[in-house]
Design a protein around this motif. Structure first.
Motif, PDB file in Angstrom:
ATOM      1  N   ASP A  23     -22.433 -10.659  21.714  1.00  0.00           N
ATOM      2  CA  ASP A  23     -21.078 -10.206  21.416  1.00  0.00           C
ATOM      3  C   ASP A  23     -20.417 -11.285  20.559  1.00  0.00           C
ATOM      4  O   ASP A  23     -19.928 -12.287  21.080  1.00  0.00           O
ATOM      5  CB  ASP A  23     -20.318  -9.985  22.729  1.00  0.00           C
ATOM      6  CG  ASP A  23     -18.886  -9.528  22.534  1.00  0.00           C
ATOM      7  OD1 ASP A  23     -18.328  -9.668  21.427  1.00  0.00           O
ATOM      8  OD2 ASP A  23     -18.298  -9.025  23.517  1.00  0.00           O
ATOM      9  N   THR A  25     -17.711 -11.128  18.795  1.00  0.00           N
ATOM     10  CA  THR A  25     -16.257 -11.178  18.960  1.00  0.00           C
ATOM     11  C   THR A  25     -15.896 -12.150  20.086  1.00  0.00           C
ATOM     12  O   THR A  25     -15.075 -13.052  19.902  1.00  0.00           O
ATOM     13  CB  THR A  25     -15.686  -9.781  19.252  1.00  0.00           C
ATOM     14  OG1 THR A  25     -15.943  -8.936  18.119  1.00  0.00           O
ATOM     15  CG2 THR A  25     -14.201  -9.821  19.529  1.00  0.00           C
ATOM     16  N   ALA A  26     -16.531 -11.983  21.242  1.00  0.00           N
ATOM     17  CA  ALA A  26     -16.260 -12.875  22.382  1.00  0.00           C
ATOM     18  C   ALA A  26     -16.692 -14.302  22.065  1.00  0.00           C
ATOM     19  O   ALA A  26     -15.991 -15.268  22.414  1.00  0.00           O
ATOM     20  CB  ALA A  26     -16.979 -12.372  23.630  1.00  0.00           C
ATOM     21  N   LEU A  27     -17.834 -14.452  21.381  1.00  0.00           N
ATOM     22  CA  LEU A  27     -18.315 -15.779  21.033  1.00  0.00           C
ATOM     23  C   LEU A  27     -17.338 -16.475  20.091  1.00  0.00           C
ATOM     24  O   LEU A  27     -17.012 -17.653  20.275  1.00  0.00           O
ATOM     25  CB  LEU A  27     -19.703 -15.680  20.401  1.00  0.00           C
ATOM     26  CG  LEU A  27     -20.429 -16.996  20.144  1.00  0.00           C
ATOM     27  CD1 LEU A  27     -20.617 -17.808  21.427  1.00  0.00           C
ATOM     28  CD2 LEU A  27     -21.782 -16.719  19.496  1.00  0.00           C
ATOM     29  N   GLN A  29     -14.121 -15.933  19.812  1.00  0.00           N
ATOM     30  CA  GLN A  29     -12.908 -16.282  20.559  1.00  0.00           C
ATOM     31  C   GLN A  29     -13.135 -17.539  21.394  1.00  0.00           C
ATOM     32  O   GLN A  29     -12.252 -18.404  21.486  1.00  0.00           O
ATOM     33  CB  GLN A  29     -12.462 -15.095  21.400  1.00  0.00           C
ATOM     34  CG  GLN A  29     -11.934 -13.968  20.531  1.00  0.00           C
ATOM     35  CD  GLN A  29     -11.772 -12.643  21.256  1.00  0.00           C
ATOM     36  OE1 GLN A  29     -12.372 -12.401  22.305  1.00  0.00           O
ATOM     37  NE2 GLN A  29     -10.960 -11.765  20.687  1.00  0.00           N
ATOM     38  N   ALA A  30     -14.320 -17.680  21.993  1.00  0.00           N
ATOM     39  CA  ALA A  30     -14.639 -18.883  22.767  1.00  0.00           C
ATOM     40  C   ALA A  30     -14.722 -20.102  21.848  1.00  0.00           C
ATOM     41  O   ALA A  30     -14.235 -21.181  22.198  1.00  0.00           O
ATOM     42  CB  ALA A  30     -15.953 -18.689  23.521  1.00  0.00           C
ATOM     43  N   VAL A  31     -15.318 -19.934  20.683  1.00  0.00           N
ATOM     44  CA  VAL A  31     -15.421 -21.033  19.721  1.00  0.00           C
ATOM     45  C   VAL A  31     -14.030 -21.490  19.297  1.00  0.00           C
ATOM     46  O   VAL A  31     -13.751 -22.696  19.237  1.00  0.00           O
ATOM     47  CB  VAL A  31     -16.270 -20.614  18.499  1.00  0.00           C
ATOM     48  CG1 VAL A  31     -16.052 -21.545  17.319  1.00  0.00           C
ATOM     49  CG2 VAL A  31     -17.748 -20.557  18.871  1.00  0.00           C
ATOM     50  N   GLU A  33     -11.284 -21.370  20.927  1.00  0.00           N
ATOM     51  CA  GLU A  33     -10.693 -22.138  22.029  1.00  0.00           C
ATOM     52  C   GLU A  33     -11.223 -23.569  22.076  1.00  0.00           C
ATOM     53  O   GLU A  33     -10.522 -24.474  22.506  1.00  0.00           O
ATOM     54  CB  GLU A  33     -10.959 -21.440  23.366  1.00  0.00           C
ATOM     55  CG  GLU A  33     -10.225 -20.128  23.532  1.00  0.00           C
ATOM     56  CD  GLU A  33      -8.717 -20.285  23.550  1.00  0.00           C
ATOM     57  OE1 GLU A  33      -8.223 -21.244  24.191  1.00  0.00           O
ATOM     58  OE2 GLU A  33      -8.046 -19.462  22.911  1.00  0.00           O
ATOM     59  N   ASP A  34     -12.468 -23.762  21.625  1.00  0.00           N
ATOM     60  CA  ASP A  34     -13.114 -25.076  21.691  1.00  0.00           C
ATOM     61  C   ASP A  34     -12.938 -25.916  20.431  1.00  0.00           C
ATOM     62  O   ASP A  34     -13.392 -27.068  20.397  1.00  0.00           O
ATOM     63  CB  ASP A  34     -14.617 -24.915  21.959  1.00  0.00           C
ATOM     64  CG  ASP A  34     -14.900 -24.415  23.361  1.00  0.00           C
ATOM     65  OD1 ASP A  34     -14.003 -24.499  24.224  1.00  0.00           O
ATOM     66  OD2 ASP A  34     -16.028 -23.927  23.593  1.00  0.00           O
ATOM     67  N   ARG A  62     -23.518 -19.573  18.064  1.00  0.00           N
ATOM     68  CA  ARG A  62     -22.361 -20.400  18.430  1.00  0.00           C
ATOM     69  C   ARG A  62     -22.222 -21.593  17.487  1.00  0.00           C
ATOM     70  O   ARG A  62     -21.125 -21.914  17.044  1.00  0.00           O
ATOM     71  CB  ARG A  62     -22.483 -20.870  19.875  1.00  0.00           C
ATOM     72  CG  ARG A  62     -21.322 -21.737  20.342  1.00  0.00           C
ATOM     73  CD  ARG A  62     -21.400 -22.010  21.840  1.00  0.00           C
ATOM     74  NE  ARG A  62     -20.375 -22.839  22.378  1.00  0.00           N
ATOM     75  CZ  ARG A  62     -19.061 -22.673  22.303  1.00  0.00           C
ATOM     76  NH1 ARG A  62     -18.568 -21.666  21.630  1.00  0.00           N
ATOM     77  NH2 ARG A  62     -18.224 -23.499  22.875  1.00  0.00           N
ATOM     78  N   MET A  66     -19.124 -22.128  15.078  1.00  0.00           N
ATOM     79  CA  MET A  66     -18.347 -23.363  15.246  1.00  0.00           C
ATOM     80  C   MET A  66     -18.141 -24.025  13.880  1.00  0.00           C
ATOM     81  O   MET A  66     -17.036 -24.478  13.566  1.00  0.00           O
ATOM     82  CB  MET A  66     -19.049 -24.307  16.213  1.00  0.00           C
ATOM     83  CG  MET A  66     -18.277 -25.589  16.489  1.00  0.00           C
ATOM     84  SD  MET A  66     -16.721 -25.376  17.387  1.00  0.00           S
ATOM     85  CE  MET A  66     -17.312 -25.249  19.056  1.00  0.00           C
TER      86      MET A  66
END
Length: 176
Positions: A23, A25-27, A29-31, A33-34, A62, A66
């Motif tokens: 996914d 999109t979710a990846l 969004q997590a990136v 945040e980081d 990821r 990133m």
């Protein structure tokens, strides 16, 4: 600061690429945040298309996101209204994706050199970095059998279009 990108680059040669449904999109969004904090003129307006997915290595995807999203954030820091978009590539029928920003951009004549190790198109005093990120991204995409291209214009932003693998033909059923 240079050691981590070099370790990531060497891991690309050694580790097998384990493909799985990811996914994106979710990846992404997590990136986001980081991403490290960067002093900027204004907060970024992020636009991440829902439902982005690929059959790829989640760990390598990821790293690629990133670098691509981190660069977009870095190169929009001096923009009054920074905008970064991650979406399907509507200009391609090959299942690709686009990360676009309205940041510093670059001269399109230098697009091919962006993916070479240690190449920087901006002064290091202006934008920090090692010059390895995009070469790592290219190697990740190519290890998946895909491709990446860069488009830009100074002062008008950058657009990176990529796909993790070439479209596959459906397997023959074997029934006659």
């Amino acid at each position: 600061a240079l050691a981590l990108p070099l370790v990531a680059a060497s891991a690309l040669q050694a580790d097998p690429v384990l493909l799985e449904p990811v996914d994106l999109t979710a990846l992404a969004q997590a990136v986001i945040e980081d991403l490290p904090w960067v002093e900027r003129k204004a907060p970024i307006e992020w636009s991440i298309e829902p439902g982005l997915a690929a059959h790829c290595s989640a760990a390598l995807a990821r790293v690629a996101l990133m670098n691509l999203l981190g660069n977009a954030a870095k190169f929009t820091r001096d923009v009054a209204e920074p905008r970064i978009e991650f979406s399907r590539d509507t200009d391609s029928d090959e299942g690709g994706f686009v990360i676009a920003d309205n940041g510093a951009g670059f001269d399109a004549e230098h697009a091919a050199t962006l993916f070479q190790p240690f190449v920087r198109l901006h002064r290091s005093e202006q934008f920090q970095g090692t010059g390895l990120g995009l070469s790592i991204v290219r190697r990740i995409i190519e290890r998946h059998g895909g491709s990446i291209a860069a488009h830009g214009e100074p002062g008008r932003g950058a657009r990176f279009s990529f796909r993790f693998a070439a479209p596959r033909e459906p397997a023959a059923s074997g029934a006659e």
